[in-house]
Design a protein around this motif. Structure first.
Motif, PDB file in Angstrom:
ATOM      1  N   LYS A  17       0.836  -1.203   0.000  1.00 45.38           N
ATOM      2  CA  LYS A  17       0.000   0.000   0.000  1.00 45.38           C
ATOM      3  C   LYS A  17       0.870   1.252   0.000  1.00 45.38           C
ATOM      4  CE  LYS A  17      -3.901  -2.257   0.585  1.00 45.38           C
ATOM      5  NZ  LYS A  17      -4.928  -2.344  -0.471  1.00 45.38           N
ATOM      6  N   THR A  18       0.215   2.387  -0.211  1.00 44.38           N
ATOM      7  CA  THR A  18       0.913   3.675  -0.162  1.00 44.38           C
ATOM      8  C   THR A  18       0.789   4.280   1.227  1.00 44.38           C
ATOM      9  OG1 THR A  18       0.544   4.147  -2.504  1.00 44.38           O
ATOM     10  CG2 THR A  18       0.970   6.028  -1.056  1.00 44.38           C
ATOM     11  N   PHE A  46      19.060  11.880   5.462  1.00 41.23           N
ATOM     12  CA  PHE A  46      18.332  12.730   4.514  1.00 41.23           C
ATOM     13  C   PHE A  46      17.702  11.906   3.396  1.00 41.23           C
ATOM     14  CE2 PHE A  46      17.235  16.303   2.006  1.00 41.23           C
ATOM     15  CZ  PHE A  46      17.596  16.026   0.700  1.00 41.23           C
ATOM     16  N   LEU A  47      16.446  12.270   3.059  1.00 34.11           N
ATOM     17  CA  LEU A  47      15.756  11.621   1.950  1.00 34.11           C
ATOM     18  C   LEU A  47      15.478  12.585   0.803  1.00 34.11           C
ATOM     19  CD1 LEU A  47      13.125   9.485   3.919  1.00 34.11           C
ATOM     20  CD2 LEU A  47      15.225   8.671   2.835  1.00 34.11           C
ATOM     21  N   LEU A  48      14.730  13.639   1.092  1.00 31.60           N
ATOM     22  CA  LEU A  48      14.281  14.540   0.036  1.00 31.60           C
ATOM     23  C   LEU A  48      14.180  15.961   0.563  1.00 31.60           C
ATOM     24  CD1 LEU A  48      11.345  12.568  -1.646  1.00 31.60           C
ATOM     25  CD2 LEU A  48      13.376  13.401  -2.822  1.00 31.60           C
ATOM     26  N   GLU A  56       5.888  19.357  -6.238  1.00 34.87           N
ATOM     27  CA  GLU A  56       6.076  17.919  -6.023  1.00 34.87           C
ATOM     28  C   GLU A  56       7.524  17.540  -6.339  1.00 34.87           C
ATOM     29  OE1 GLU A  56       2.925  15.331  -7.723  1.00 34.87           O
ATOM     30  OE2 GLU A  56       4.597  14.376  -8.785  1.00 34.87           O
ATOM     31  N   LYS A  57       8.024  16.556  -5.599  1.00 37.62           N
ATOM     32  CA  LYS A  57       9.373  16.032  -5.850  1.00 37.62           C
ATOM     33  C   LYS A  57       9.309  14.515  -5.712  1.00 37.62           C
ATOM     34  CE  LYS A  57      13.648  17.881  -6.122  1.00 37.62           C
ATOM     35  NZ  LYS A  57      14.214  18.605  -4.963  1.00 37.62           N
ATOM     36  N   ARG A  58      10.021  13.830  -6.618  1.00 33.17           N
ATOM     37  CA  ARG A  58       9.994  12.363  -6.563  1.00 33.17           C
ATOM     38  C   ARG A  58      11.407  11.795  -6.531  1.00 33.17           C
ATOM     39  NH1 ARG A  58       5.054   9.799  -8.503  1.00 33.17           N
ATOM     40  NH2 ARG A  58       3.529  11.399  -9.070  1.00 33.17           N
ATOM     41  N   LYS A  59      11.500  10.652  -5.872  1.00 31.09           N
ATOM     42  CA  LYS A  59      12.759   9.914  -5.866  1.00 31.09           C
ATOM     43  C   LYS A  59      12.396   8.447  -5.690  1.00 31.09           C
ATOM     44  CE  LYS A  59      17.023   9.335  -3.208  1.00 31.09           C
ATOM     45  NZ  LYS A  59      17.749   9.790  -2.001  1.00 31.09           N
ATOM     46  N   GLU A  60      12.491   7.706  -6.771  1.00 31.33           N
ATOM     47  CA  GLU A  60      12.138   6.282  -6.754  1.00 31.33           C
ATOM     48  C   GLU A  60      10.706   6.118  -6.223  1.00 31.33           C
ATOM     49  OE1 GLU A  60      16.790   4.948  -6.133  1.00 31.33           O
ATOM     50  OE2 GLU A  60      15.353   4.585  -4.533  1.00 31.33           O
ATOM     51  N   ARG A  61      10.504   5.410  -5.119  1.00 27.92           N
ATOM     52  CA  ARG A  61       9.134   5.192  -4.618  1.00 27.92           C
ATOM     53  C   ARG A  61       8.661   6.313  -3.694  1.00 27.92           C
ATOM     54  NH1 ARG A  61       8.654   1.449  -1.185  1.00 27.92           N
ATOM     55  NH2 ARG A  61      10.866   1.083  -0.759  1.00 27.92           N
ATOM     56  N   LEU A  62       9.466   7.324  -3.519  1.00 28.99           N
ATOM     57  CA  LEU A  62       9.129   8.416  -2.612  1.00 28.99           C
ATOM     58  C   LEU A  62       8.586   9.618  -3.394  1.00 28.99           C
ATOM     59  CD1 LEU A  62      12.325   8.408  -0.356  1.00 28.99           C
ATOM     60  CD2 LEU A  62      10.249   7.004  -0.143  1.00 28.99           C
ATOM     61  N   LYS A  63       7.598  10.283  -2.804  1.00 26.72           N
ATOM     62  CA  LYS A  63       7.068  11.505  -3.390  1.00 26.72           C
ATOM     63  C   LYS A  63       6.757  12.479  -2.261  1.00 26.72           C
ATOM     64  CE  LYS A  63       2.765  12.242  -4.918  1.00 26.72           C
ATOM     65  NZ  LYS A  63       1.541  12.173  -5.769  1.00 26.72           N
ATOM     66  N   VAL A  64       7.161  13.719  -2.457  1.00 22.77           N
ATOM     67  CA  VAL A  64       6.874  14.764  -1.474  1.00 22.77           C
ATOM     68  C   VAL A  64       6.117  15.884  -2.170  1.00 22.77           C
ATOM     69  CG1 VAL A  64       7.868  16.510   0.043  1.00 22.77           C
ATOM     70  CG2 VAL A  64       8.902  14.261  -0.079  1.00 22.77           C
ATOM     71  N   THR A  65       5.113  16.415  -1.509  1.00 22.82           N
ATOM     72  CA  THR A  65       4.394  17.585  -2.014  1.00 22.82           C
ATOM     73  C   THR A  65       4.507  18.714  -1.011  1.00 22.82           C
ATOM     74  OG1 THR A  65       2.304  16.900  -1.032  1.00 22.82           O
ATOM     75  CG2 THR A  65       2.767  16.147  -3.284  1.00 22.82           C
ATOM     76  N   PHE A  66       4.299  19.932  -1.500  1.00 25.36           N
ATOM     77  CA  PHE A  66       4.440  21.129  -0.657  1.00 25.36           C
ATOM     78  C   PHE A  66       3.286  22.064  -1.022  1.00 25.36           C
ATOM     79  CE2 PHE A  66       5.837  24.284   1.901  1.00 25.36           C
ATOM     80  CZ  PHE A  66       7.120  24.817   1.778  1.00 25.36           C
ATOM     81  N   ASP A  67       2.399  22.281  -0.078  1.00 27.84           N
ATOM     82  CA  ASP A  67       1.239  23.149  -0.301  1.00 27.84           C
ATOM     83  C   ASP A  67       1.353  24.344   0.633  1.00 27.84           C
ATOM     84  OD1 ASP A  67      -1.303  24.373  -0.349  1.00 27.84           O
ATOM     85  OD2 ASP A  67      -2.271  22.487  -0.874  1.00 27.84           O
ATOM     86  N   THR A  68       1.755  25.489   0.082  1.00 28.19           N
ATOM     87  CA  THR A  68       1.969  26.669   0.923  1.00 28.19           C
ATOM     88  C   THR A  68       0.648  27.262   1.407  1.00 28.19           C
ATOM     89  OG1 THR A  68       2.101  28.036  -1.061  1.00 28.19           O
ATOM     90  CG2 THR A  68       4.177  27.262  -0.124  1.00 28.19           C
ATOM     91  N   ILE A  77       5.082   7.073   0.355  1.00 31.75           N
ATOM     92  CA  ILE A  77       5.895   5.930  -0.052  1.00 31.75           C
ATOM     93  C   ILE A  77       4.956   4.975  -0.775  1.00 31.75           C
ATOM     94  CG2 ILE A  77       7.428   4.061   0.661  1.00 31.75           C
ATOM     95  CD1 ILE A  77       7.907   5.528   3.274  1.00 31.75           C
ATOM     96  N   THR A  78       5.183   4.785  -2.052  1.00 28.37           N
ATOM     97  CA  THR A  78       4.333   3.873  -2.815  1.00 28.37           C
ATOM     98  C   THR A  78       4.901   2.461  -2.754  1.00 28.37           C
ATOM     99  OG1 THR A  78       5.541   4.368  -4.838  1.00 28.37           O
ATOM    100  CG2 THR A  78       3.586   5.692  -4.393  1.00 28.37           C
ATOM    101  N   ALA A  79       4.018   1.479  -2.960  1.00 28.45           N
ATOM    102  CA  ALA A  79       4.420   0.063  -2.927  1.00 28.45           C
ATOM    103  C   ALA A  79       5.284  -0.211  -1.695  1.00 28.45           C
ATOM    104  CB  ALA A  79       5.150  -0.304  -4.209  1.00 28.45           C
ATOM    105  N   SER A  80       4.769   0.150  -0.533  1.00 30.13           N
ATOM    106  CA  SER A  80       5.569   0.088   0.694  1.00 30.13           C
ATOM    107  C   SER A  80       6.030  -1.333   1.004  1.00 30.13           C
ATOM    108  CB  SER A  80       4.777   0.660   1.862  1.00 30.13           C
ATOM    109  OG  SER A  80       3.597  -0.070   2.040  1.00 30.13           O
ATOM    110  N   GLN A  81       7.169  -1.416   1.670  1.00 27.32           N
ATOM    111  CA  GLN A  81       7.793  -2.689   2.027  1.00 27.32           C
ATOM    112  C   GLN A  81       8.102  -2.690   3.522  1.00 27.32           C
ATOM    113  OE1 GLN A  81      11.327  -2.516  -0.336  1.00 27.32           O
ATOM    114  NE2 GLN A  81      10.212  -2.448  -2.278  1.00 27.32           N
ATOM    115  N   PRO A  82       8.191  -3.853   4.134  1.00 27.12           N
ATOM    116  CA  PRO A  82       8.559  -3.889   5.562  1.00 27.12           C
ATOM    117  C   PRO A  82       9.853  -3.128   5.850  1.00 27.12           C
ATOM    118  CG  PRO A  82       7.741  -6.020   4.896  1.00 27.12           C
ATOM    119  CD  PRO A  82       7.814  -5.186   3.641  1.00 27.12           C
TER     120      PRO A  82
END
Lengths: 109, 116
Positions: A17-18, A46-48, A56-68, A77-82
């Protein structure tokens, strides 16, 4: 100084899941927000980084958004893993970073 | 590879002792920081330094002092340790703003201090 709020309750999701984590700031509008991952007993890593003029910023399965408008950043985190299980910290600052208390993510297999 | 090294991983000190926590970075970074991390309170900034012999108070400087005699080394000093200073201490460093890596900071592995 900036005040950062993150949901202090742990987030439990199923593998695949995401995961969506929230970071809210309450004072001045920051020029950027940063996300870090922290494993138990270790220092944050550090990640992003997302700037105020980036939606929006993406890095592999990671995505960050910024709403001022909402004064909020979302971390996905998409397709999350343990192996994604950790505490995630949001931070910003003009001269030194101020961090939220972090949200612990637990991904169940 | 970036490296921030904290000299002690685990320490146990007595109330009233003077405690030194040492931190060294090998990245030629101008900025260095000391945070403490407590459950439910997150990371709180104690002191930071943006140049040799320069220091600025963070959010919780009371009971602490710092020393930066060389660019690569930043020491945190507990003048008279108290039980409420039992915590995990994290050192970090970063390049100055404006470089391509922005304000990304690099953390050490942490020093667990117990004051009894």
């Amino acid at each position: 100084s900036q005040k950062i709020e993150q949901n202090s309750e742990a987030l439990n999701i199923q593998e695949g899941k995401t995961a969506t984590l929230t970071c809210n700031y309450t004072n001045y509008s920051p020029a950027y927000l940063q996300w870090y991952r922290q494993d138990p007993g270790r220092g944050p890593v550090f990640l992003l980084l997302i700037r105020e003029n980036e939606k929006e910023k993406r890095k592999e399965r990671l995505k960050v958004t910024f709403d001022t408008t909402l004064k909020q950043s979302l971390f996905h985190i998409t397709a999350s893993q343990p192996a994604d299980s950790a505490t995630y910290l949001c931070g910003t600052g003009r001269r030194a970073l101020t961090f939220g208390s972090g949200t612990r993510l637990q991904v169940q297999p | 590879d970036v490296k921030v090294t904290q000299s002690s991983r685990y320490l146990v000190k007595r109330t009233g002792e003077k405690v030194f926590l040492e931190c060294v970075q090998d990245m030629d970074h101008e900025n260095m920081f000391w945070y403490r991390q407590d459950p439910g309170l997150g990371l709180r900034l104690i002191y930071f330094s943006y140049d040799v012999k320069m220091k600025e108070k963070g959010d919780i400087p009371e009971g602490y002092s710092v020393s930066r005699e060389k660019k690569e080394r930043f020491s945190l000093i507990l003048e008279s340790a108290s039980t409420n200073q039992t915590s995990m201490y994290l050192c970090a460093s970063s390049p100055p703003r404006g470089r391509s890596s922005g304000n990304t900071i690099y953390f050490g592995e942490g020093s667990w201090l117990t004051v009894v």
